[in-house]
Every structure is written in C-alpha cells, then in structure tokens.
Motif scaffolding. Structure first.
Motif, PDB file in Angstrom:
ATOM      1  N   GLY A 161       0.817  -1.197   0.000  1.00  0.00           N
ATOM      2  CA  GLY A 161       0.000   0.000   0.000  1.00  0.00           C
ATOM      3  C   GLY A 161       0.856   1.253   0.000  1.00  0.00           C
ATOM      4  O   GLY A 161       1.735   1.418   0.852  1.00  0.00           O
ATOM      5  N   HIS A 162       0.639   2.124  -0.969  1.00  0.00           N
ATOM      6  CA  HIS A 162       1.420   3.360  -1.070  1.00  0.00           C
ATOM      7  C   HIS A 162       1.274   4.179   0.209  1.00  0.00           C
ATOM      8  O   HIS A 162       2.263   4.554   0.847  1.00  0.00           O
ATOM      9  CB  HIS A 162       0.931   4.161  -2.287  1.00  0.00           C
ATOM     10  CG  HIS A 162       1.824   5.292  -2.672  1.00  0.00           C
ATOM     11  ND1 HIS A 162       2.102   5.612  -3.981  1.00  0.00           N
ATOM     12  CD2 HIS A 162       2.517   6.190  -1.922  1.00  0.00           C
ATOM     13  CE1 HIS A 162       2.934   6.647  -4.019  1.00  0.00           C
ATOM     14  NE2 HIS A 162       3.174   7.024  -2.769  1.00  0.00           N
ATOM     15  N   HIS A 163       0.044   4.444   0.582  1.00  0.00           N
ATOM     16  CA  HIS A 163      -0.204   5.246   1.782  1.00  0.00           C
ATOM     17  C   HIS A 163       0.281   4.524   3.042  1.00  0.00           C
ATOM     18  O   HIS A 163       0.966   5.117   3.880  1.00  0.00           O
ATOM     19  CB  HIS A 163      -1.697   5.549   1.895  1.00  0.00           C
ATOM     20  CG  HIS A 163      -2.075   6.312   3.118  1.00  0.00           C
ATOM     21  ND1 HIS A 163      -2.012   7.681   3.190  1.00  0.00           N
ATOM     22  CD2 HIS A 163      -2.516   5.897   4.341  1.00  0.00           C
ATOM     23  CE1 HIS A 163      -2.394   8.087   4.399  1.00  0.00           C
ATOM     24  NE2 HIS A 163      -2.711   7.012   5.103  1.00  0.00           N
ATOM     25  N   ALA A 164      -0.051   3.251   3.153  1.00  0.00           N
ATOM     26  CA  ALA A 164       0.310   2.502   4.361  1.00  0.00           C
ATOM     27  C   ALA A 164       1.814   2.428   4.576  1.00  0.00           C
ATOM     28  O   ALA A 164       2.293   2.454   5.713  1.00  0.00           O
ATOM     29  CB  ALA A 164      -0.283   1.094   4.281  1.00  0.00           C
ATOM     30  N   SER A 165       2.570   2.359   3.494  1.00  0.00           N
ATOM     31  CA  SER A 165       4.026   2.224   3.625  1.00  0.00           C
ATOM     32  C   SER A 165       4.727   3.556   3.874  1.00  0.00           C
ATOM     33  O   SER A 165       5.912   3.584   4.215  1.00  0.00           O
ATOM     34  CB  SER A 165       4.620   1.557   2.377  1.00  0.00           C
ATOM     35  OG  SER A 165       4.504   2.397   1.230  1.00  0.00           O
ATOM     36  N   GLU A 166       3.995   4.684   3.714  1.00  0.00           N
ATOM     37  CA  GLU A 166       4.638   5.993   3.843  1.00  0.00           C
ATOM     38  C   GLU A 166       4.038   6.851   4.959  1.00  0.00           C
ATOM     39  O   GLU A 166       4.118   8.073   4.935  1.00  0.00           O
ATOM     40  CB  GLU A 166       4.598   6.732   2.503  1.00  0.00           C
ATOM     41  CG  GLU A 166       5.409   6.000   1.442  1.00  0.00           C
ATOM     42  CD  GLU A 166       5.707   6.810   0.197  1.00  0.00           C
ATOM     43  OE1 GLU A 166       6.788   6.628  -0.378  1.00  0.00           O
ATOM     44  OE2 GLU A 166       4.834   7.624  -0.212  1.00  0.00           O
ATOM     45  N   ARG A 167       3.465   6.210   5.956  1.00  0.00           N
ATOM     46  CA  ARG A 167       2.890   6.948   7.081  1.00  0.00           C
ATOM     47  C   ARG A 167       3.905   7.277   8.169  1.00  0.00           C
ATOM     48  O   ARG A 167       3.617   8.105   9.035  1.00  0.00           O
ATOM     49  CB  ARG A 167       1.760   6.126   7.729  1.00  0.00           C
ATOM     50  CG  ARG A 167       0.489   6.107   6.922  1.00  0.00           C
ATOM     51  CD  ARG A 167      -0.575   5.276   7.614  1.00  0.00           C
ATOM     52  NE  ARG A 167      -0.165   3.878   7.693  1.00  0.00           N
ATOM     53  CZ  ARG A 167      -0.978   2.902   8.095  1.00  0.00           C
ATOM     54  NH1 ARG A 167      -2.206   3.180   8.486  1.00  0.00           N
ATOM     55  NH2 ARG A 167      -0.563   1.660   8.136  1.00  0.00           N
ATOM     56  N   TYR A 168       5.068   6.654   8.134  1.00  0.00           N
ATOM     57  CA  TYR A 168       5.917   6.681   9.323  1.00  0.00           C
ATOM     58  C   TYR A 168       7.050   7.696   9.266  1.00  0.00           C
ATOM     59  O   TYR A 168       7.520   8.159  10.302  1.00  0.00           O
ATOM     60  CB  TYR A 168       6.446   5.264   9.585  1.00  0.00           C
ATOM     61  CG  TYR A 168       5.307   4.286   9.659  1.00  0.00           C
ATOM     62  CD1 TYR A 168       4.414   4.332  10.717  1.00  0.00           C
ATOM     63  CD2 TYR A 168       5.070   3.376   8.628  1.00  0.00           C
ATOM     64  CE1 TYR A 168       3.320   3.468  10.769  1.00  0.00           C
ATOM     65  CE2 TYR A 168       3.982   2.516   8.669  1.00  0.00           C
ATOM     66  CZ  TYR A 168       3.113   2.567   9.742  1.00  0.00           C
ATOM     67  OH  TYR A 168       2.022   1.733   9.781  1.00  0.00           O
ATOM     68  N   GLY A 169       7.486   8.078   8.058  1.00  0.00           N
ATOM     69  CA  GLY A 169       8.549   9.069   7.950  1.00  0.00           C
ATOM     70  C   GLY A 169       8.132  10.423   8.496  1.00  0.00           C
ATOM     71  O   GLY A 169       8.840  11.034   9.297  1.00  0.00           O
ATOM     72  N   VAL A 170       6.952  10.916   8.069  1.00  0.00           N
ATOM     73  CA  VAL A 170       6.490  12.230   8.531  1.00  0.00           C
ATOM     74  C   VAL A 170       6.242  12.228  10.034  1.00  0.00           C
ATOM     75  O   VAL A 170       6.476  13.238  10.706  1.00  0.00           O
ATOM     76  CB  VAL A 170       5.230  12.708   7.778  1.00  0.00           C
ATOM     77  CG1 VAL A 170       5.558  13.113   6.367  1.00  0.00           C
ATOM     78  CG2 VAL A 170       4.127  11.667   7.798  1.00  0.00           C
ATOM     79  N   GLN A 171       5.778  11.100  10.565  1.00  0.00           N
ATOM     80  CA  GLN A 171       5.559  11.023  12.014  1.00  0.00           C
ATOM     81  C   GLN A 171       6.874  11.145  12.773  1.00  0.00           C
ATOM     82  O   GLN A 171       6.970  11.895  13.758  1.00  0.00           O
ATOM     83  CB  GLN A 171       4.884   9.706  12.381  1.00  0.00           C
ATOM     84  CG  GLN A 171       3.470   9.573  11.879  1.00  0.00           C
ATOM     85  CD  GLN A 171       2.811   8.307  12.373  1.00  0.00           C
ATOM     86  OE1 GLN A 171       2.645   8.106  13.573  1.00  0.00           O
ATOM     87  NE2 GLN A 171       2.423   7.446  11.445  1.00  0.00           N
ATOM     88  N   ALA A 172       7.888  10.411  12.316  1.00  0.00           N
ATOM     89  CA  ALA A 172       9.182  10.460  12.986  1.00  0.00           C
ATOM     90  C   ALA A 172       9.796  11.850  12.897  1.00  0.00           C
ATOM     91  O   ALA A 172      10.379  12.354  13.868  1.00  0.00           O
ATOM     92  CB  ALA A 172      10.126   9.419  12.377  1.00  0.00           C
ATOM     93  N   LEU A 173       9.673  12.467  11.725  1.00  0.00           N
ATOM     94  CA  LEU A 173      10.215  13.810  11.551  1.00  0.00           C
ATOM     95  C   LEU A 173       9.464  14.810  12.427  1.00  0.00           C
ATOM     96  O   LEU A 173      10.075  15.684  13.055  1.00  0.00           O
ATOM     97  CB  LEU A 173      10.145  14.219  10.082  1.00  0.00           C
ATOM     98  CG  LEU A 173      10.742  15.581   9.719  1.00  0.00           C
ATOM     99  CD1 LEU A 173      12.208  15.665  10.120  1.00  0.00           C
ATOM    100  CD2 LEU A 173      10.576  15.857   8.230  1.00  0.00           C
ATOM    101  N   GLY A 174       8.144  14.701  12.481  1.00  0.00           N
ATOM    102  CA  GLY A 174       7.364  15.599  13.324  1.00  0.00           C
ATOM    103  C   GLY A 174       7.725  15.470  14.790  1.00  0.00           C
ATOM    104  O   GLY A 174       7.831  16.483  15.512  1.00  0.00           O
TER     105      GLY A 174
END
Length: 255
Positions: free
Chosen positions: A222-235
């Motif tokens: 899943g495109h969305h499912a696989s890319e949820r975690y970078g922005v969270q870690a950066l935030g």
C-alpha cells in the motif's frame, strides 16, 4: 531544546539542512510550498496534502502542515482551478504554512520512509540499489519471518493492511529489498541486488509477470500505508528540537 514558537525561516532552514534537500533532483519543489504566518507553534503532519488533511489541520489550529506528498508536481496543470483552488484557498485564508518533502523524506537514513518502515518491520539494512541508492536491501532481524508468507502476515499486523503477495508463500526469505510508495518499477534492480522478496507500496501489471518468472516474490503493502511513518518520525523530532506542538493526522487511503 528551544521552546516554541519558532520562526518560519528558521524552521525551513533546519529542515533544508537536516534533509539535505539540495542534493535531490525531484519531481516537485521540496521545502516551503505555501507561505503562511511567520511563527510556528503548532505543527500537523500527514502523508498527502489533501483537502481533508488541510481541513483537519485547520480545525486543530495548526500554524504549519508538513507532508510527504505536496503540490506543484512536474507536468501537472499549472492553473489554480478545481481541487487545487480549494486547497490553496484554505491555506491562504487560514494563513497556514505548507511544507512538503518527497525524495528527501524517502531517503533520509533516520526519518526517511524506508528507514521507518524497516524499523517497524524489524528489517536490518546493509545495502542499497536503484538510482541514488533509493532502494534498501537487507535481512530480517534474528527470529523474524523466514518465508514470504510469514513476512506478509507481519506486514499486515504492523501496518494494519492486508498486503498483496505475488509469489510462493513458502519461499525462503533471506535477503529483502524494499522501497516505499510507487516503486514497483524497481523490482528488476532488487532482483539484481540479490533480493528473495521485494516490498513496495503499489504494483503494476508487468510487475506480476516479472515476479512470477523470476521467482522473486513481490509484496505490495500500500502506497499510503508504507509511507505513514517518515512524517511522524520527523514531526516528533521537530517537537523535541523546537519545543512546538505536533500531531500526526492520518487520512485513510486504500491505495
């Protein structure tokens, strides 16, 4: 650690340096895409700057929104009409800053989507493949899944989404290649790198045949499912560094 608020210019400069954005030739501008108020006290992160995310961030009182998928993509219609007009009007009317980081967020060794997916799945990276080394290659941590089917079940458990597995579920997994998002075209490079299975977000019709014929399994997570975690870690990092409030807002997406 500083205490918020932080000046927009300082915030942008820190992200420029931290993500090393000037080394990338990307499909969109990285950094501040829409200018809002000059000071940032509250940050919302999300995967894509959809209208739903913007509305939720405005309701939450955000001074800035930081996403992986922003605006002004190469080749898109430049006119400010339709959905683009609605999105930009909301940001400008509410004086909210929009920051977006595409390839720099994919590739960062700590806050990147590949790095964060690896941490979530217990993968240990020891190599790279593809243009600029955007694809990651490595092994499962000791005690991790030993077969393609076991890895698929781990992905479902950790990402909350049932992945599509193309290949033999019983195939032994020793070397794993992965690249989040729409990186299905990199299966060839993963095979050349020695992967037994390749994980990405999306899948295409030709990818199915290549996986079947090569014997290297393909896992579409899943495109969305696989890319949820970078922005969270950066935030979360920005919260610690600047002392500002941060909230990740997930807008579900089946793709």
């Amino acid at each position: 650690m500083n205490r918020g608020p932080v000046a927009r210019t300082e915030f942008a400069k820190y992200l420029e340096q931290t993500l090393d954005i000037n080394r990338f030739r990307d499909y969109c501008p990285n950094g501040l895409q829409v200018e809002g108020r000059s000071e940032i006290r509250s940050l919302v992160t999300g995967v894509t700057a959809s209208l739903a995310l913007l509305e939720a961030a405005a309701e939450a009182g955000a001074d800035a929104i930081l996403v992986h998928h922003g605006y002004f993509w190469r080749g898109e219609d430049a006119r400010v009409v339709g959905p683009k007009q609605k999105r930009l009007r909301l940001l400008l009317n509410r004086d909210i800053n929009l920051f977006a980081y595409h390839l720099p967020l994919d590739m960062h060794p700590v806050f990147g989507n590949n790095a964060q997916l690896a941490a979530r799945l217990g993968l240990r990276a020891d190599g790279r493949f593809g243009d600029d080394g955007i694809g990651w290659l490595g092994a499962v941590e000791p005690g991790g899944p030993a077969t393609a089917g076991e890895l698929a079940r781990l992905v479902e458990h950790r990402l909350g989404r049932t992945p599509l597995l193309v290949g033999d579920p019983a195939r032994q997994v020793r070397r794993i290649g992965w690249c989040t998002g729409a990186a299905h075209s990199m299966l060839d490079a993963a095979i050349a790198g020695g992967a037994d299975i390749y994980l990405s977000g999306e899948i295409s019709e030709p990818t199915v045949h290549l996986a079947r014929e090569s014997g290297v399994a393909y896992l579409a997570c899943g495109h969305h499912a696989s890319e949820r975690y970078g922005v969270q870690a950066l935030g979360e990092h920005l919260t610690q560094h600047f002392g500002i409030a941060h909230r990740f807002i997930d807008i579900p997406n089946p793709v």
